[in-house]
Design an enzyme around this catalytic site. Sequence first.
Site, PDB file in Angstrom:
ATOM      1  N   GLN A 102      44.594  29.507  33.235  1.00 35.96           N
ATOM      2  CA  GLN A 102      43.372  29.461  33.759  1.00 35.96           C
ATOM      3  C   GLN A 102      42.271  29.883  32.656  1.00 35.96           C
ATOM      4  OE1 GLN A 102      43.069  30.665  38.165  1.00 35.96           O
ATOM      5  NE2 GLN A 102      44.751  31.853  37.220  1.00 35.96           N
ATOM      6  N   ASN A 103      42.717  30.462  31.830  1.00 33.72           N
ATOM      7  CA  ASN A 103      41.710  31.010  30.791  1.00 33.72           C
ATOM      8  C   ASN A 103      40.980  29.832  29.721  1.00 33.72           C
ATOM      9  OD1 ASN A 103      42.235  33.263  31.881  1.00 33.72           O
ATOM     10  ND2 ASN A 103      43.709  34.124  30.381  1.00 33.72           N
ATOM     11  N   VAL A 104      39.972  30.042  29.481  1.00 36.36           N
ATOM     12  CA  VAL A 104      39.209  29.132  28.596  1.00 36.36           C
ATOM     13  C   VAL A 104      38.915  29.917  27.161  1.00 36.36           C
ATOM     14  CG1 VAL A 104      38.223  27.887  30.540  1.00 36.36           C
ATOM     15  CG2 VAL A 104      36.919  29.707  29.291  1.00 36.36           C
ATOM     16  N   HIS A 130      41.679  24.938  33.081  1.00 32.52           N
ATOM     17  CA  HIS A 130      40.262  24.904  32.946  1.00 32.52           C
ATOM     18  C   HIS A 130      39.459  24.741  32.049  1.00 32.52           C
ATOM     19  CE1 HIS A 130      40.813  27.969  37.010  1.00 32.52           C
ATOM     20  NE2 HIS A 130      41.063  26.451  37.199  1.00 32.52           N
ATOM     21  N   GLU A 230      46.577  45.585  40.212  1.00 33.13           N
ATOM     22  CA  GLU A 230      46.123  45.555  41.464  1.00 33.13           C
ATOM     23  C   GLU A 230      46.956  44.798  42.449  1.00 33.13           C
ATOM     24  OE1 GLU A 230      43.277  47.331  42.182  1.00 33.13           O
ATOM     25  OE2 GLU A 230      42.726  47.851  40.252  1.00 33.13           O
ATOM     26  N   ALA A 246      48.965  43.842  31.566  1.00 32.07           N
ATOM     27  CA  ALA A 246      49.481  42.856  30.933  1.00 32.07           C
ATOM     28  C   ALA A 246      49.948  43.234  29.608  1.00 32.07           C
ATOM     29  CB  ALA A 246      49.211  41.594  30.915  1.00 32.07           C
TER      30      ALA A 246
END
Length: 260
Positions: A102-104, A130, A230, A246
Amino acid sequence: MTGSLEEARRLLGHARRVVFLTGAGISAESGVPTFRGPGGLWNSRRAEELATPDAFRRDPRLVWEWYAWRRGVVASCAPNAGHLSLARFLHARRGEAILVTQNVDGLHRVAAIQEAGEGDPAPALPLELHGSLFRDRCSECGVVHEPAGPVDTRAEATLPRCGVCGSLLRPDVVWFGEPLDPGVFGAAHRAASGADVCVVVGTSGLVHPAASLPMATRAARGSVIEINPEETPLTRRVAHALRGPAAELLPRLLEPDRTA
Ligand code: OAD
Ligand code: ZN
Protein backbone atom coordinates in the site's frame (compact mmCIF):
# COMPACT_ATOMS: atom_id res chain seq x y z
CA MET A 1 5.18 -11.79 20.43
CA THR A 2 1.90 -13.69 20.74
CA GLY A 3 2.63 -16.28 18.06
CA SER A 4 5.67 -18.41 17.67
CA LEU A 5 8.28 -17.40 15.15
CA GLU A 6 9.22 -21.07 14.79
CA GLU A 7 5.71 -22.06 13.74
CA ALA A 8 5.45 -19.15 11.34
CA ARG A 9 8.77 -20.21 9.76
CA ARG A 10 7.49 -23.74 9.39
CA LEU A 11 4.34 -22.52 7.65
CA LEU A 12 6.43 -20.49 5.23
CA GLY A 13 8.79 -23.39 4.65
CA HIS A 14 5.92 -25.61 3.53
CA ALA A 15 4.20 -22.95 1.42
CA ARG A 16 4.42 -23.22 -2.33
CA ARG A 17 3.00 -19.76 -2.92
CA VAL A 18 3.39 -16.78 -0.62
CA VAL A 19 1.94 -13.29 -0.80
CA PHE A 20 3.13 -10.34 1.30
CA LEU A 21 0.96 -7.30 2.03
CA THR A 22 2.81 -4.33 3.48
CA GLY A 23 1.76 -0.96 4.87
CA ALA A 24 3.37 2.17 6.23
CA GLY A 25 4.73 0.35 9.32
CA ILE A 26 7.42 -1.43 7.30
CA SER A 27 8.93 1.95 6.43
CA ALA A 28 8.62 3.41 9.94
CA GLU A 29 12.17 2.39 10.83
CA SER A 30 13.43 4.06 7.66
CA GLY A 31 12.08 7.34 9.01
CA VAL A 32 8.98 7.59 6.78
CA PRO A 33 5.99 8.82 8.85
CA THR A 34 3.00 6.42 9.06
CA PHE A 35 -0.56 7.68 8.48
CA ARG A 36 -2.13 6.78 11.82
CA GLY A 37 -0.72 6.53 15.35
CA PRO A 38 1.90 8.76 17.01
CA GLY A 39 3.41 11.21 14.53
CA GLY A 40 0.99 9.97 11.83
CA LEU A 41 0.36 12.13 8.74
CA TRP A 42 -3.42 11.93 9.09
CA ASN A 43 -3.30 13.32 12.64
CA SER A 44 -3.27 16.69 10.96
CA ARG A 45 -6.70 17.26 9.47
CA ARG A 46 -5.12 19.51 6.91
CA ALA A 47 -2.99 16.71 5.45
CA GLU A 48 -5.97 14.38 5.13
CA GLU A 49 -7.91 17.09 3.33
CA LEU A 50 -5.08 17.54 0.83
CA ALA A 51 -5.18 13.94 -0.41
CA THR A 52 -8.40 14.32 -2.42
CA PRO A 53 -9.34 15.10 -6.04
CA ASP A 54 -11.45 18.03 -4.78
CA ALA A 55 -8.50 19.63 -3.02
CA PHE A 56 -6.47 19.37 -6.24
CA ARG A 57 -9.24 21.00 -8.28
CA ARG A 58 -9.54 23.78 -5.69
CA ASP A 59 -5.87 24.49 -5.10
CA PRO A 60 -3.40 22.35 -7.10
CA ARG A 61 -0.45 24.45 -5.91
CA LEU A 62 -1.15 23.70 -2.25
CA VAL A 63 -1.57 19.97 -2.94
CA TRP A 64 1.70 19.89 -4.91
CA GLU A 65 3.46 21.75 -2.11
CA TRP A 66 2.49 18.99 0.30
CA TYR A 67 3.56 16.20 -2.09
CA ALA A 68 6.82 17.97 -2.89
CA TRP A 69 7.48 18.01 0.87
CA ARG A 70 6.72 14.28 1.11
CA ARG A 71 8.97 13.51 -1.87
CA GLY A 72 11.74 15.35 -0.06
CA VAL A 73 11.19 13.42 3.19
CA VAL A 74 11.17 10.03 1.46
CA ALA A 75 14.07 10.85 -0.84
CA SER A 76 16.29 11.13 2.23
CA CYS A 77 15.21 7.67 3.50
CA ALA A 78 16.71 4.29 2.63
CA PRO A 79 15.29 0.75 2.78
CA ASN A 80 15.72 -0.88 6.22
CA ALA A 81 16.58 -4.47 7.19
CA GLY A 82 12.91 -5.44 6.75
CA HIS A 83 12.67 -4.22 3.13
CA LEU A 84 16.04 -5.80 2.32
CA SER A 85 15.37 -9.26 3.73
CA LEU A 86 11.97 -9.29 2.02
CA ALA A 87 13.62 -8.31 -1.28
CA ARG A 88 16.13 -11.19 -0.95
CA PHE A 89 13.33 -13.65 -0.16
CA LEU A 90 11.31 -12.50 -3.20
CA HIS A 91 14.37 -12.73 -5.41
CA ALA A 92 15.19 -16.24 -4.19
CA ARG A 93 11.60 -17.44 -4.60
CA ARG A 94 10.68 -15.70 -7.82
CA GLY A 95 7.52 -17.08 -9.38
CA GLU A 96 6.36 -18.35 -5.97
CA ALA A 97 6.31 -15.19 -3.84
CA ILE A 98 4.65 -11.86 -4.63
CA LEU A 99 4.72 -8.54 -2.80
CA VAL A 100 1.69 -6.27 -2.69
CA THR A 101 2.22 -2.90 -1.01
CA GLN A 102 0.00 0.00 0.00
CA ASN A 103 3.06 2.21 0.29
CA VAL A 104 3.83 4.95 -2.18
CA ASP A 105 7.36 5.55 -0.88
CA GLY A 106 9.16 3.35 -3.44
CA LEU A 107 11.44 1.74 -0.81
CA HIS A 108 10.49 -1.83 -1.81
CA ARG A 109 11.45 -0.98 -5.38
CA VAL A 110 14.83 0.42 -4.27
CA ALA A 111 15.43 -2.70 -2.15
CA ALA A 112 14.46 -5.02 -5.05
CA ILE A 113 16.88 -3.35 -7.45
CA GLN A 114 19.64 -3.28 -4.84
CA GLU A 115 19.26 -6.96 -3.89
CA ALA A 116 18.85 -8.21 -7.48
CA GLY A 117 22.32 -6.90 -8.26
CA GLU A 118 23.65 -4.67 -11.00
CA GLY A 119 22.05 -5.06 -14.40
CA ASP A 120 19.46 -7.70 -13.41
CA PRO A 121 16.80 -7.36 -16.10
CA ALA A 122 13.98 -8.48 -13.79
CA PRO A 123 14.15 -7.44 -10.15
CA ALA A 124 11.13 -8.71 -8.14
CA LEU A 125 9.13 -5.46 -8.10
CA PRO A 126 6.07 -4.94 -5.89
CA LEU A 127 2.46 -4.44 -6.97
CA GLU A 128 1.83 -0.87 -5.79
CA LEU A 129 -1.86 -0.68 -4.87
CA HIS A 130 -1.86 3.02 -4.03
CA GLY A 131 0.54 4.21 -6.72
CA SER A 132 3.89 5.91 -6.35
CA LEU A 133 5.01 9.22 -4.92
CA PHE A 134 7.75 9.30 -7.56
CA ARG A 135 5.57 9.25 -10.68
CA ASP A 136 3.42 12.01 -12.17
CA ARG A 137 0.12 11.39 -13.97
CA CYS A 138 -1.93 13.73 -16.14
CA SER A 139 -5.03 14.89 -14.27
CA GLU A 140 -7.01 14.82 -17.54
CA CYS A 141 -5.72 12.22 -20.02
CA GLY A 142 -4.13 9.89 -17.46
CA VAL A 143 -0.76 9.53 -19.19
CA VAL A 144 1.99 8.66 -16.69
CA HIS A 145 5.18 10.75 -16.76
CA GLU A 146 8.58 10.40 -15.11
CA PRO A 147 9.03 13.54 -12.97
CA ALA A 148 11.28 15.95 -14.85
CA GLY A 149 12.84 17.21 -11.61
CA PRO A 150 11.81 18.96 -8.40
CA VAL A 151 8.35 20.54 -8.67
CA ASP A 152 8.36 24.34 -8.62
CA THR A 153 5.41 25.12 -6.36
CA ARG A 154 5.72 28.92 -6.30
CA ALA A 155 2.62 29.43 -8.43
CA GLU A 156 0.05 27.43 -10.39
CA ALA A 157 1.77 28.55 -13.59
CA THR A 158 5.02 26.82 -12.57
CA LEU A 159 3.44 23.40 -11.83
CA PRO A 160 4.32 20.52 -14.20
CA ARG A 161 2.08 19.96 -17.24
CA CYS A 162 1.29 16.99 -19.46
CA GLY A 163 3.42 16.68 -22.60
CA VAL A 164 0.45 15.18 -24.46
CA CYS A 165 -2.55 17.40 -23.64
CA GLY A 166 -1.09 20.30 -21.64
CA SER A 167 -3.23 19.73 -18.52
CA LEU A 168 -1.79 19.79 -15.01
CA LEU A 169 0.14 16.75 -13.85
CA ARG A 170 -0.61 15.30 -10.39
CA PRO A 171 1.19 12.73 -8.24
CA ASP A 172 0.37 9.18 -9.44
CA VAL A 173 -1.14 8.13 -6.12
CA VAL A 174 -4.63 7.05 -5.08
CA TRP A 175 -6.53 9.75 -3.19
CA PHE A 176 -9.51 9.43 -0.84
CA GLY A 177 -12.62 8.60 -2.83
CA GLU A 178 -10.71 7.27 -5.85
CA PRO A 179 -10.80 3.65 -7.03
CA LEU A 180 -7.66 1.50 -7.25
CA ASP A 181 -6.29 0.54 -10.66
CA PRO A 182 -8.40 -2.55 -11.47
CA GLY A 183 -5.48 -4.30 -13.21
CA VAL A 184 -3.18 -3.90 -10.19
CA PHE A 185 -5.86 -4.83 -7.66
CA GLY A 186 -6.95 -7.81 -9.79
CA ALA A 187 -3.38 -9.14 -9.86
CA ALA A 188 -3.09 -8.63 -6.09
CA HIS A 189 -6.37 -10.43 -5.47
CA ARG A 190 -5.34 -13.37 -7.65
CA ALA A 191 -2.04 -13.61 -5.77
CA ALA A 192 -3.81 -13.51 -2.38
CA SER A 193 -6.44 -16.09 -3.37
CA GLY A 194 -3.78 -18.43 -4.73
CA ALA A 195 -1.39 -18.17 -1.78
CA ASP A 196 -0.82 -20.82 0.88
CA VAL A 197 0.46 -18.13 3.22
CA CYS A 198 -0.18 -14.37 3.38
CA VAL A 199 2.25 -12.32 5.50
CA VAL A 200 0.78 -8.96 6.52
CA VAL A 201 3.36 -6.41 7.67
CA GLY A 202 2.89 -2.97 9.25
CA THR A 203 -0.63 -2.11 8.23
CA SER A 204 -3.51 -0.96 10.42
CA GLY A 205 -5.84 -3.01 8.19
CA LEU A 206 -8.40 -0.21 8.07
CA VAL A 207 -8.30 0.76 4.41
CA HIS A 208 -10.23 -1.33 1.92
CA PRO A 209 -9.99 -3.02 -0.47
CA ALA A 210 -6.31 -3.61 0.48
CA ALA A 211 -7.34 -4.86 3.93
CA SER A 212 -9.54 -7.54 2.37
CA LEU A 213 -6.61 -9.33 0.68
CA PRO A 214 -5.58 -11.48 3.69
CA MET A 215 -9.21 -12.63 3.90
CA ALA A 216 -8.97 -13.83 0.29
CA THR A 217 -6.06 -16.07 1.33
CA ARG A 218 -8.06 -17.35 4.29
CA ALA A 219 -11.15 -17.97 2.15
CA ALA A 220 -8.96 -20.20 -0.04
CA ARG A 221 -7.80 -22.09 3.09
CA GLY A 222 -4.43 -20.41 3.31
CA SER A 223 -2.85 -19.10 6.53
CA VAL A 224 -2.18 -15.52 7.56
CA ILE A 225 0.83 -14.29 9.56
CA GLU A 226 0.80 -10.74 10.93
CA ILE A 227 3.86 -8.67 11.87
CA ASN A 228 3.00 -5.51 13.80
CA PRO A 229 3.98 -4.10 17.21
CA GLU A 230 0.27 -3.41 17.88
CA GLU A 231 -2.96 -5.35 17.65
CA THR A 232 -5.08 -4.63 14.57
CA PRO A 233 -8.60 -5.61 13.47
CA LEU A 234 -6.93 -8.47 11.58
CA THR A 235 -5.13 -9.95 14.60
CA ARG A 236 -7.88 -12.22 15.87
CA ARG A 237 -8.31 -13.73 12.40
CA VAL A 238 -4.66 -14.64 11.77
CA ALA A 239 -2.83 -17.87 12.47
CA HIS A 240 0.27 -16.17 13.90
CA ALA A 241 0.53 -12.64 15.24
CA LEU A 242 4.18 -11.71 15.67
CA ARG A 243 4.51 -8.63 17.85
CA GLY A 244 7.41 -6.31 17.13
CA PRO A 245 9.01 -4.03 14.56
CA ALA A 246 9.28 -5.27 10.98
CA ALA A 247 12.98 -4.44 10.61
CA GLU A 248 13.73 -6.92 13.40
CA LEU A 249 11.12 -9.62 12.79
CA LEU A 250 11.17 -9.95 8.99
CA PRO A 251 14.87 -10.95 8.85
CA ARG A 252 14.30 -13.43 11.68
CA LEU A 253 11.27 -14.92 9.90
CA LEU A 254 12.64 -14.99 6.36
CA GLU A 255 16.37 -15.52 6.84
CA PRO A 256 16.87 -17.48 10.06
CA ASP A 257 20.34 -18.64 8.97
CA ARG A 258 21.58 -15.09 8.45
CA THR A 259 20.15 -13.82 11.73
CA ALA A 260 20.83 -16.81 14.01
P1 OAD B 1 -1.22 3.16 9.01
O1 OAD B 1 -0.49 4.40 9.37
O2 OAD B 1 -2.71 3.17 9.05
O3 OAD B 1 -0.76 1.96 9.95
C1 OAD B 1 0.58 1.71 10.21
C2 OAD B 1 0.68 0.38 10.96
O4 OAD B 1 2.06 0.09 11.12
C3 OAD B 1 0.06 0.38 12.36
O5 OAD B 1 -0.75 -0.77 12.52
C4 OAD B 1 1.27 0.34 13.30
O6 OAD B 1 1.01 -0.38 14.50
C5 OAD B 1 2.29 -0.39 12.43
N1 OAD B 1 3.69 -0.12 12.75
C6 OAD B 1 4.26 0.99 13.30
N2 OAD B 1 5.60 0.83 13.41
C7 OAD B 1 5.90 -0.39 12.91
C8 OAD B 1 7.11 -1.13 12.73
N3 OAD B 1 8.29 -0.64 13.10
N4 OAD B 1 7.02 -2.38 12.18
C9 OAD B 1 5.84 -2.89 11.80
N5 OAD B 1 4.67 -2.24 11.94
C10 OAD B 1 4.69 -1.01 12.48
O7 OAD B 1 -0.68 2.72 7.57
P2 OAD B 1 -1.34 1.76 6.47
O8 OAD B 1 -2.03 0.61 7.11
O9 OAD B 1 -0.29 1.49 5.46
O10 OAD B 1 -3.73 5.14 1.69
O11 OAD B 1 -2.41 2.73 5.83
C11 OAD B 1 -3.19 2.23 4.80
C12 OAD B 1 -3.53 3.35 3.84
O12 OAD B 1 -4.16 4.42 4.55
C13 OAD B 1 -2.31 4.02 3.21
O13 OAD B 1 -1.83 3.33 2.07
C14 OAD B 1 -2.87 5.35 2.81
C15 OAD B 1 -3.67 5.68 4.05
O14 OAD B 1 -4.79 6.50 3.86
C16 OAD B 1 -3.81 6.05 0.72
O15 OAD B 1 -3.17 7.09 0.76
C17 OAD B 1 -4.72 5.67 -0.41
ZN1 ZN C 1 -2.63 14.78 -20.54
